[in-house]
Design an enzyme around this catalytic site. Sequence first.
Site, PDB file in Angstrom:
ATOM      1  N   SER A   1       1.402   7.789   3.352  1.00 35.30           N
ATOM      2  CA  SER A   1       3.153   7.068   3.708  1.00 35.30           C
ATOM      3  C   SER A   1       2.762   5.461   3.647  1.00 35.30           C
ATOM      4  CB  SER A   1       4.496   7.643   4.063  1.00 35.30           C
ATOM      5  OG  SER A   1       5.310   6.927   4.750  1.00 35.30           O
TER       6      SER A   1
ATOM      7  N   HIS B   1       2.362   8.706  -1.001  1.00 39.88           N
ATOM      8  CA  HIS B   1       4.156   8.608  -0.820  1.00 39.88           C
ATOM      9  C   HIS B   1       4.777   7.288  -0.668  1.00 39.88           C
ATOM     10  CE1 HIS B   1       7.413  10.907   0.727  1.00 39.88           C
ATOM     11  NE2 HIS B   1       6.885  10.128   1.655  1.00 39.88           N
TER      12      HIS B   1
ATOM     13  N   ASP C   1       8.078   5.160   0.395  1.00 37.78           N
ATOM     14  CA  ASP C   1       9.615   6.019   1.494  1.00 37.78           C
ATOM     15  C   ASP C   1      10.576   4.414   0.602  1.00 37.78           C
ATOM     16  OD1 ASP C   1       9.496   8.063   3.222  1.00 37.78           O
ATOM     17  OD2 ASP C   1       7.897   6.737   3.712  1.00 37.78           O
TER      18      ASP C   1
ATOM     19  N   MET D   1      14.127   2.973   1.241  1.00 33.32           N
ATOM     20  CA  MET D   1      15.075   2.542   1.909  1.00 33.32           C
ATOM     21  C   MET D   1      16.297   1.727   1.304  1.00 33.32           C
ATOM     22  SD  MET D   1      13.175   3.734   5.055  1.00 33.32           S
ATOM     23  CE  MET D   1      11.855   4.344   5.601  1.00 33.32           C
TER      24      MET D   1
ATOM     25  N   HIS E   1      10.123   9.228  -2.355  1.00 39.78           N
ATOM     26  CA  HIS E   1      11.141   9.792  -1.288  1.00 39.78           C
ATOM     27  C   HIS E   1      12.346   8.619  -1.940  1.00 39.78           C
ATOM     28  CE1 HIS E   1      12.070  10.964   2.524  1.00 39.78           C
ATOM     29  NE2 HIS E   1      12.935  11.241   1.644  1.00 39.78           N
TER      30      HIS E   1
ATOM     31  N   MET F   1      15.665   7.242  -0.531  1.00 42.00           N
ATOM     32  CA  MET F   1      16.624   7.177   0.574  1.00 42.00           C
ATOM     33  C   MET F   1      17.708   6.339   0.189  1.00 42.00           C
ATOM     34  SD  MET F   1      13.954   7.691   3.817  1.00 42.00           S
ATOM     35  CE  MET F   1      12.469   7.478   2.627  1.00 42.00           C
TER      36      MET F   1
ATOM     37  N   MET G   1      12.397  17.071   6.127  1.00 40.93           N
ATOM     38  CA  MET G   1      12.021  15.777   6.875  1.00 40.93           C
ATOM     39  C   MET G   1      11.873  16.847   8.474  1.00 40.93           C
ATOM     40  SD  MET G   1      12.540  13.818   5.127  1.00 40.93           S
ATOM     41  CE  MET G   1      12.404  12.110   6.505  1.00 40.93           C
TER      42      MET G   1
ATOM     43  N   ASP H   1       7.258  15.738   6.183  1.00 31.98           N
ATOM     44  CA  ASP H   1       7.945  14.591   6.075  1.00 31.98           C
ATOM     45  C   ASP H   1       7.872  13.742   7.500  1.00 31.98           C
ATOM     46  OD1 ASP H   1       6.971  11.774   5.979  1.00 31.98           O
ATOM     47  OD2 ASP H   1       9.220  11.524   4.045  1.00 31.98           O
TER      48      ASP H   1
HETATM   49  C1  DX5 Z   1      10.820   8.390   7.074  1.00 31.90           C
HETATM   50  C2  DX5 Z   1       9.706   8.754   5.897  1.00 31.90           C
HETATM   51  C3  DX5 Z   1       8.571   9.158   6.634  1.00 31.90           C
HETATM   52  C4  DX5 Z   1       7.860   8.171   7.041  1.00 31.90           C
HETATM   53  C5  DX5 Z   1       6.771   9.716   7.890  1.00 31.90           C
HETATM   54  O1  DX5 Z   1      11.862   8.209   6.744  1.00 31.90           O
HETATM   55  O2  DX5 Z   1      10.498   9.703   4.830  1.00 31.90           O
HETATM   56  O3  DX5 Z   1       7.671   9.467   5.135  1.00 31.90           O
HETATM   57  O4  DX5 Z   1       6.702   7.292   6.478  1.00 31.90           O
HETATM   58  O5  DX5 Z   1       6.293   8.447   9.275  1.00 31.90           O
HETATM   59  P1  DX5 Z   1       5.098   8.920  10.320  1.00 31.90           P
HETATM   60  O6  DX5 Z   1       4.607   9.983   9.210  1.00 31.90           O
HETATM   61  O7  DX5 Z   1       4.871   8.621  11.161  1.00 31.90           O
HETATM   62  O8  DX5 Z   1       6.246   9.721  10.832  1.00 31.90           O
HETATM   63 ZN    ZN Z   2       9.098   9.808   3.323  1.00 32.99          ZN
END
Ligand code: DX5
Ligand code: ZN
Length: 234
Positions: free
Chosen positions: A13, A38, A40, A42, A71, A73, A142, A180
Amino acid sequence: MITAPNRTLIAPSLLAADFARLGEETRAVEQAGADWLHLDVMDGHFVPNITFGPLVVKALRKHTKMPMDVHLMIAPADPYIVAFAEAGADNISVHPESGPHLHRTLQLIRSLGKKAGVVLNPATPVQAVENVLDLTDIIMVMTVNPGFGGQAFLASQLTKIAKLREMIDDSGRDIVLQIDGGITPKTAPLVLEAGADCLIAGTAVYGAPDYAEAITALRAAGPRPAQAPLASGG
Ligand code: DX5
Ligand code: ZN
């Protein structure tokens, strides 16, 4: 369809990468043996953090051949899905809570020629995806609350992972089960034992001094147990 993996897929990620060097950080994990990247996304509304949008995904597209695993969010997600598809995303995953019509959202992602994913928050039950398996290429569990990297793994989700493994195998469909949040060499064996196919890891890869060693350590947690043969054309 995504071909069912015969080894554990590792998806670093980028959230834990150096944001001033995203292109270099992308190439580094590809060279280190990562399978998917990956990303993320947000919005500071669906989750309490803000990252990046389609422009960054588009800029990174030319730095890697790895499938880009986006992903979302964000809420609503639907108005931005075409932009992420055009930016070069290969997989686009959404949370059922981000819009009123998950079925329609998955149809939209598939209609753009992309793999469609459903993400289940820690409190979201497996039933949220049960009636849309025919439109689903990826189920992401998650194992932290979404929004931040570096949080502690929620072992309460292991039962859910095992239930989803059974649901996917019973369906005979070619669906990748992704995990994740809080994945480390210590927690990876737990989720693989429960039936995971793909491990997303931010801190455990980008926080490590050697990305290749970190990816190898996660993959060495072992392949998931053999599954029943998948129905052809599922
Ligand atoms: C959190 C993300 C994850 C995050 C995971 O909202 O969806 O993808 O990057 O990070 P680690 O592996 O550090 O828990
Ligand atoms: Zn993620």
